[in-house]
Scaffold this active site. Structure first.
Site, mmCIF file in Angstrom:
data_model
loop_
_atom_site.group_PDB
_atom_site.id
_atom_site.type_symbol
_atom_site.label_atom_id
_atom_site.label_comp_id
_atom_site.label_asym_id
_atom_site.label_seq_id
_atom_site.Cartn_x
_atom_site.Cartn_y
_atom_site.Cartn_z
ATOM 1 N N HIS A 57 -88.406 12.270 24.875
ATOM 2 C CA HIS A 57 -88.799 11.615 23.629
ATOM 3 C C HIS A 57 -90.301 11.735 23.406
ATOM 4 O O HIS A 57 -91.069 10.911 23.880
ATOM 5 C CB HIS A 57 -88.406 10.140 23.679
ATOM 6 C CG HIS A 57 -86.943 9.919 23.914
ATOM 7 N ND1 HIS A 57 -86.346 10.087 25.148
ATOM 8 C CD2 HIS A 57 -85.952 9.554 23.067
ATOM 9 C CE1 HIS A 57 -85.050 9.834 25.049
ATOM 10 N NE2 HIS A 57 -84.780 9.504 23.794
ATOM 11 N N HIS A 288 -88.293 11.903 17.437
ATOM 12 C CA HIS A 288 -87.942 10.775 18.307
ATOM 13 C C HIS A 288 -87.464 11.209 19.698
ATOM 14 O O HIS A 288 -88.021 10.795 20.700
ATOM 15 C CB HIS A 288 -86.867 9.887 17.660
ATOM 16 C CG HIS A 288 -86.151 9.030 18.659
ATOM 17 N ND1 HIS A 288 -86.648 7.821 19.089
ATOM 18 C CD2 HIS A 288 -85.001 9.234 19.365
ATOM 19 C CE1 HIS A 288 -85.841 7.319 20.011
ATOM 20 N NE2 HIS A 288 -84.830 8.148 20.192
ATOM 21 N N GLU A 437 -78.222 -17.147 27.170
ATOM 22 C CA GLU A 437 -77.824 -16.614 28.480
ATOM 23 C C GLU A 437 -78.432 -15.245 28.752
ATOM 24 O O GLU A 437 -78.908 -14.966 29.859
ATOM 25 C CB GLU A 437 -76.300 -16.516 28.582
ATOM 26 C CG GLU A 437 -75.558 -17.845 28.501
ATOM 27 C CD GLU A 437 -75.327 -18.314 27.074
ATOM 28 O OE1 GLU A 437 -75.654 -17.558 26.122
ATOM 29 O OE2 GLU A 437 -74.820 -19.438 26.882
ATOM 30 N N HIS A 499 -62.992 -20.326 27.306
ATOM 31 C CA HIS A 499 -63.941 -20.695 28.349
ATOM 32 C C HIS A 499 -63.440 -20.345 29.751
ATOM 33 O O HIS A 499 -64.143 -20.579 30.732
ATOM 34 C CB HIS A 499 -64.242 -22.196 28.272
ATOM 35 C CG HIS A 499 -65.207 -22.544 27.179
ATOM 36 N ND1 HIS A 499 -65.027 -22.117 25.883
ATOM 37 C CD2 HIS A 499 -66.361 -23.258 27.185
ATOM 38 C CE1 HIS A 499 -66.034 -22.563 25.143
ATOM 39 N NE2 HIS A 499 -66.851 -23.257 25.918
HETATM 40 C C1 LIG Z 1 -79.504 -1.279 24.222
HETATM 41 C C2 LIG Z 1 -79.771 0.118 23.768
HETATM 42 N N1 LIG Z 1 -79.071 0.618 22.754
HETATM 43 C C3 LIG Z 1 -79.253 1.888 22.354
HETATM 44 C C4 LIG Z 1 -80.158 2.691 22.977
HETATM 45 C C5 LIG Z 1 -80.308 4.142 22.565
HETATM 46 N N2 LIG Z 1 -81.602 4.300 21.866
HETATM 47 C C6 LIG Z 1 -82.679 4.773 22.473
HETATM 48 S S1 LIG Z 1 -84.052 4.731 21.483
HETATM 49 C C7 LIG Z 1 -83.164 4.058 20.222
HETATM 50 C C8 LIG Z 1 -83.826 3.634 18.935
HETATM 51 C C9 LIG Z 1 -85.027 4.369 18.629
HETATM 52 O O1 LIG Z 1 -85.788 3.722 17.686
HETATM 53 P P1 LIG Z 1 -87.119 2.980 18.065
HETATM 54 O O2 LIG Z 1 -86.804 1.869 18.976
HETATM 55 O O3 LIG Z 1 -87.803 2.639 16.824
HETATM 56 O O4 LIG Z 1 -87.939 4.040 18.888
HETATM 57 P P2 LIG Z 1 -88.794 5.241 18.285
HETATM 58 O O5 LIG Z 1 -87.884 6.035 17.394
HETATM 59 O O6 LIG Z 1 -89.907 4.636 17.561
HETATM 60 O O7 LIG Z 1 -89.207 6.030 19.484
HETATM 61 C C10 LIG Z 1 -81.834 3.925 20.571
HETATM 62 C C11 LIG Z 1 -80.801 3.407 19.654
HETATM 63 C C12 LIG Z 1 -80.878 2.128 24.047
HETATM 64 N N3 LIG Z 1 -81.769 2.824 24.726
HETATM 65 N N4 LIG Z 1 -80.686 0.833 24.392
#
Ligand SMILES: Cc1ncc(C[n+]2csc(CCOP(=O)(O)OP(=O)(O)O)c2C)c(N)n1
Length: 689
Positions: A57, A288, A437, A499
């Protein structure tokens, strides 16, 4: 979706503003060109490493490079020569996918093990540069991040622990800040809300979240799915919040400086361009999570004015980064002198707690409770037995910090004399986490990572599902966090199937390294607490009953019998055992009753208590076989699903338990209704004879 406006705004600001540094001790102001070159070193390494790995990334490191450069060269207190310096500021890259940002920083700042070869081996087997940062794997990485939102909640736990230890040991020894770099995804995850709300409530003013506000996630613009005003959101949770241009070093420095003096936790929403510098992919989701490609990289280099070949950092820029890396050495040495000057008792206590060594008072405390129970047996719920244990344990181990997700009276986690930890007094050792939680579990991970405390907490076992992502990370990181989870079966009764845990024990036992304890009575409860506390490198769950259970362990036995995970509680009578009965928790007494029925029918049967699968499976085969025994018939009883039990009773064994959801009724009626009775257990054995 492109955001050329942001890109050009940022460069315009960059060109127009002379870089006037905010006054800060130890820091020589950088000129704007110097800053840009240092930040571009991060960008270049991120582009090159992702390209070489053919995965990763680049967008976040390139977009957040200015923020990181300002933070790490001018504010963050750390010393690459001692990554574990206890009084270092903590930096959490909550958006773990941007790991190259952190690896580039560690390399540039001079962390010894982060050689350029490791950057070249990004995402390869055996490197210290895995896809997402892993704590315990890479010196300088404070926590394992990747599942979005977790890192932010970890940071809240670190900030709580810092305040707590400062209240106990004084600001001479404990005085550091916690910084988080969080992305859109971090802030969209629900766990972030729980953590933010708790941090605001506890007024953790040394916590600062730098929000990489680039408006882009994987699917495209965040506006596809989100229209939250993050500044207002944080403000409403009691934070100081501001919005700045995340490519303007002066604005970043000013905002961090303001955060340092805030009486509340701070959010700095930094407007950035994802993939800053990449001419066609910058500002879009294309930067990204995939390599930019050679052409785009060449064009980005040109645009950034970066002429060095791949993985090469010009000597002068490297030297500037190394100077920044070494600038806190005097502060660390001064801290070491203060530590050395401390009275020997306090110093020993402080260091013992940081090493995570359990005080020698643990074993006498456990022995005491067991002796009391031997003299006056108690037929009580194991959650009540846990409270008895905690009265003794928390008195012996001041590093234990308890809590509950708004079920304090039900979980019995607040021991006698425990003060509440709150904004007005951080010296307390009990945290009211609220109905949170997931946040609670993730915050506890941060506390354990910080060191100096042993976090434990309470909720209902059925809500382990709400904690699961954080429990998994605790196991992955090898953290000692202890989850008291009460109301552990249909035995909770009238609250009904919503529960009543059914598949939860099996689901928890499926998590590698996690120890799931289900003690059968008061004595086993104390023993399991001892084992959980001694489990320095793994988390534990204590599954405890709401309803009373008889004390099956009579007499005093100095050994911790639960340590083997399973053991023969009662031998067969009237000849070699024809039946072995296995059970955990509240069903042990059912097995004991079934044994009586079988014995009356002249069928010799033995009873094996199984408080912890994980410990049992870790025994050498011969010992395991001895516990399982050689009876023709094996029967297990547990008020949960069968999954997992075959490893003990074999596929030919009989299982008495649950195969569907429970129901709402008094617990005795439910045990009858679902056939979790001594008669049914005896019958299961007799059917096989
Ligand atoms: C709990 C979770 N869900 C999904 C992902 C997969 N994932 C990695 S980055 C991302 C989103 C990217 O957007 P952002 O947080 O804005 O990061 P940027 O594009 O700015 O690097 C997702 C959905 C993850 N790492 N963790």
């Amino acid at each position: 979706m492109t955001k050329p406006d942001r890109l050009s705004t940022a460069s315009a600001i960059a060109q127009a503003s002379g870089y006037s540094a905010v006054a800060h001790p130890n820091v020589k102001p950088l000129s704007r060109p110097e800053h840009d070159r240092m930040a571009n070193a991060i960008r270049a390494l991120a582009m090159d490493a992702v390209e070489r790995a053919k995965s990763g990334h680049p967008g976040l490191p390139m977009g957040a490079a200015d923020i990181a450069t300002v933070l790490f060269t001018r504010f963050l207190k750390f010393d690459p020569a001692d990554p574990a310096w206890p009084d270092r500021d903590r930096f959490v890259l909550s958006a773990g996918h941007g790991s190259m940002l952190l690896y580039a920083l560690l390399y540039l700042l001079g962390y010894e093990r982060m050689a350029i070869e490791e950057i070249k081996r990004f995402r390869q087997l055996g490197s210290i540069t895995p896809g997402h940062p892993e704590h315990g794997h890479t010196p300088g990485v404070e926590t394992t991040t990747g599942p979005l939102g977790q890192g932010l909640a970890n940071a809240v736990g670190m900030a709580i622990t810092e305040r707590h230890l400062a209240a106990i040991f004084g600001a001479d020894l404990v005085d550091h800040a916690t910084f988080v770099l969080a992305s859109d995804g971090d802030l969209m995850e629900g766990v972030s809300q729980e953590a933010i709300a708790l941090a605001g409530h506890l007024q953790l003013n040394k916590l600062t979240v730098l929000y990489d506000d680039n408006g882009i996630s994987i699917d495209g613009a965040t506006s596809l799915a989100d229209s939250v005003d993050q500044v207002k959101r944080f403000e409403s949770a009691g934070w100081a919040a501001t919005r700045i241009d995340g490519h303007d070093p002066e604005a970043i420095a000013r905002a961090i400086e303001a955060a340092r003096h805030s009486n509340r936790p701070s959010l700095i929403a930094c407007r950035t361009t994802i993939g800053f510098g990449a001419p066609t992919k910058g500002g879009t989701e294309k930067s990204h999570g995939s390599p930019l490609g050679p052409e785009e990289i060449a064009a980005a280099r040109q645009r950034l004015g970066w002429t060095a070949p791949a993985f090469e950092i010009p000597a002068d820029i490297r030297a500037q980064w190394r100077t920044a890396g070494g600038r806190n050495r005097p502060a660390r040495l001064a801290w070491e002198q203060r530590l050395a000057a401390l009275d020997p008792l306090s110093r020993a206590q402080f260091l013992r707690r940081l090493r995570g060594e359990i005080d020698e008072r643990l074993v006498p405390a456990v022995t005491n409770v067991k002796q009391t129970l031997a003299q006056a047996p108690k037929d009580i719920a194991t959650r009540a037995a846990s409270e008895l244990a905690l009265d003794a344990l928390t008195a012996a181990l001041p590093e234990m910090i308890g809590g509950s997700a708004d079920l304090t009276g039900s979980n019995n986690t607040r021991a006698k004399g425990m003060k509440v930890l709150k904004a007005a007094d951080y010296s307390g050792t009990f945290i009211h986490y609220g109905v949170r939680e997931h946040g609670m579990a993730a915050v506890m991970n941060g506390m354990a990572l910080h060191g100096g405390v042993i976090p434990y907490s309470g909720t209902f076992l059925v809500f382990s599902d709400y904690c699961r992502p954080a429990i998994r990370l605790a196991a992955l990181m090898g953290l000692r966090v202890i989850f008291v989870m009460t109301h552990d079966s249909i035995g909770l009764g009238e609250d009904g199937p919503t529960h009543q845990p059914i598949e939860h024990l099996a689901a928890l036992r499926a998590i590698p390294k996690l120890k799931v304890f289900r003690p059968c009575d008061a004595v086993e409860t104390v023993e399991c607490w001892q084992l959980a506390l001694q489990s320095q490198n793994a988390p534990s769950v204590l599954a405890l009953t709401r309803q009373s259970v008889p004390q099956l362990r009579s007499g005093f036995d100095a050994r911790n019998r639960c340590a083997s995970g399973a053991y023969e509680l009662i031998a067969a009578e009237g000849g070699a055992a024809q039946v072995s009965l296995f059970a955990s928790g509240s069903e042990l007494s059912t097995a004991v009753e079934a044994r009586k029925l079988l014995t009356a029918r002249k069928v010799p049967a033995r009873v094996v208590s199984v408080p912890c699968f994980e410990l049992f499976f870790a025994l050498p085969e011969a010992e395991r076989n001895a516990v399982v025994g050689a009876a023709k018939i094996n029967v297990a009883v547990e008020a949960g699903i069968r999954q997992g039990w075959d490893a003990i009773i074999g596929s030919a064994g009989s299982f008495v338990g649950m195969s569907n959801f429970g129901a709402s009724a008094p617990h005795k009626d439910l045990y009858q209704h679902f056939g979790l009775t001594a008669e049914k257990v005896a019958e299961a054995a007799l059917n096989k004879l």
